[in-house]
Design an enzyme around this catalytic site. Structure first.
Site, PDB file in Angstrom:
ATOM      1  N   SER B  43      29.887  39.439  43.816  1.00  0.00           N
ATOM      2  CA  SER B  43      31.156  39.550  44.513  1.00  0.00           C
ATOM      3  C   SER B  43      32.198  39.175  43.466  1.00  0.00           C
ATOM      4  O   SER B  43      32.091  38.118  42.837  1.00  0.00           O
ATOM      5  CB  SER B  43      31.176  38.582  45.696  1.00  0.00           C
ATOM      6  OG  SER B  43      32.257  38.896  46.520  1.00  0.00           O
ATOM      7  N   GLU B  44      33.185  40.048  43.260  1.00  0.00           N
ATOM      8  CA  GLU B  44      34.059  39.867  42.093  1.00  0.00           C
ATOM      9  C   GLU B  44      34.944  38.623  42.168  1.00  0.00           C
ATOM     10  O   GLU B  44      35.518  38.212  41.170  1.00  0.00           O
ATOM     11  CB  GLU B  44      34.896  41.121  41.826  1.00  0.00           C
ATOM     12  CG  GLU B  44      35.917  41.474  42.891  1.00  0.00           C
ATOM     13  CD  GLU B  44      35.358  42.440  43.928  1.00  0.00           C
ATOM     14  OE1 GLU B  44      34.123  42.467  44.127  1.00  0.00           O
ATOM     15  OE2 GLU B  44      36.177  43.149  44.549  1.00  0.00           O
TER      16      GLU B  44
END
Lengths: 218, 214
Positions: B43-44
């Site tokens: 998840s960035e």
């Protein structure tokens, strides 16, 4: 030893109109509630805000925007705060969008004393408009310039009295990078602990970067 | 229909892959990962090892995905800051990124971040993900209520040029090649003619056109 722990009222005293303020956090996760509240209460105007996103209308940076205190916003994403899109189209708020990876690198550059970053992100898109394109080792890159602030508002899960910060989970995000790129760094602390209590390998923001600590009201 | 697309995307993932799933339809892919492989979801906003929604007991307001929704982290998972997260993304360490599109064209160009004058959500991490990931898969409905989204040339502002590798829709699977878009699999509920009619771009039909694996 300098006492860095101040209360919300003392924090208000450092706030001025026309300040450029960085806000750590990602969709309000990792954004200081107590410091956002203080900025709202202070009523300062014409803020240039730098934050990954615009938060929610009632949480994070969104509260300050809703309050009409922000003149310009640098962010990567504003889609989850419909009010911001509306204010932008009505000319009440100027927004400059950067790709997320570019935004964080621009801040990192400023904090690391670098004159910019060369990134392939945004090439052949509207993002490259007006920017310098540089070829290195046969590949094209966009030159993205550093982004600094007068004040960085960060938040830690644990902060020791000296100002060392430990983050929890994804609340880390932009916080440690922003702590390097502002003249004044204020950390909201979920818990303030005695110096020496934090694991030395776990400290993600060294105390030398933190000027003031304010306890979160939780 | 969304489930069908997500199921087919899941078959493109390989054991050990580091994968980023965009918000919306791409998120559903996580529900269909084959049991015999292990993939790692990034998840960035700063984690690898993205797990399912938390139970009441597991909930921690400091653990969220890039949409700001609370999540859990699996064993072996870890957190990092945004600069490191995007070093992983731009540095070519993400094997597959799956995201939606407003438009894709036959040169692998993607538009998914703005409709000027109408919708300005911002690009978030999409431009970096599409530029830096080894493989880019677009997972979307084939048309926007009948309006083609797979075009000869994108008309909306681009997210990135020439980075899309594959398009998976409810109608089939398409690969972007130098020659153009090749239909490699088709959903038996549709004919090749149906797919052509719903696609503005030239469609090359693969010699070995297969039934869409679902």
């Amino acid at each position: 030893m300098i006492n860095k722990i101040i209360d919300k009222e003392a924090f208000k005293a450092v706030l001025k109109d026309d300040m450029t303020i960085m806000f750590g956090g990602f969709m309000a996760c990792g954004t200081s509630d107590v410091l956002v509240e203080a900025i709202c209460e202070s009523g300062i105007k014409n803020i240039t805000a730098i934050c990954n996103d615009a938060g929610f209308e009632d949480r994070g940076l969104g509260k300050i925007i809703k309050n009409g205190q922000v003149k310009k916003l640098y962010a990567s994403h504003i889609g989850l705060n419909p009010l911001v899109g509306k204010m932008m189209s009505e000319g009440m708020l100027e927004v400059e969008l950067s790709p997320q990876g570019t935004l964080v690198e621009r801040i990192r550059c400023a904090g690391a004393g670098l004159g910019g970053v060369l990134t392939p992100t945004g090439l052949d898109t509207d993002v490259e408009l007006g920017k310098c394109i540089i070829k290195v080792q046969g590949k094209k890159y966009l030159l993205e310039e550093p982004l600094r602030a007068d004040l960085a508002v960060i938040r830690g899960r644990y902060v020791d009295r000296l100002g060392n910060v430990v983050y929890e989970g994804t609340a880390r995000n932009f916080n440690p990078v922003m702590a390097t790129a502002a003249d004044l760094v204020v950390a909201g602390a979920d818990e303030i602990v005695e110096t020496g209590k934090l694991g030395q390998e776990c400290i993600a923001t060294p105390h030398v970067l933190v000027d003031y600590i304010v306890k979160e009201e939780i | 229909m969304k489930e069908l697309i997500a199921k087919r995307v899941a078959k493109e993932l390989h054991d050990g892959d580091l994968v980023n799933l965009g918000i919306g339809l791409p998120t559903l892919v996580a529900n269909y990962i084959p049991e015999d492989i292990q993939i790692y979801l990034q998840s960035e906003n700063g984690l690898i090892g993205l797990g399912p929604e938390p139970t009441k007991e597991e909930f921690n307001r400091n653990i969220a995905n890039a949409g700001g929704v609370p999540v859990t982290v699996l064993k072996g998972g870890m957190f990092f800051d945004s600069a490191f997260s995007f070093a992983l993304i731009r540095g070519g360490h993400v094997d597959v990124t799956v995201l939606g599109a407003l438009q894709v064209d036959q040169n692998g160009n993607l538009a998914n971040w703005i409709i000027p004058g109408k919708l300005v959500p911002g690009m978030g991490g999409a431009m970096d993900l599409v530029t830096g990931s080894k493989t880019v898969i677009i997972a979307m409905t084939h048309t926007n209520k009948g309006e083609p989204k797979i075009l000869k040339k994108c008309t909306l502002p681009l997210t990135a040029k020439g980075q899309v590798d594959m398009i998976i829709t409810e109608m089939g699977v398409m690969k972007i090649t130098k020659e153009g878009i090749v239909l490699t699999e088709i959903n038996p509920e549709y004919t090749v003619e149906d797919v052509r009619n719903a696609t503005e771009a030239e469609l090359i039909i693969d010699d070995g056109l297969k039934r869409m694996e679902i």
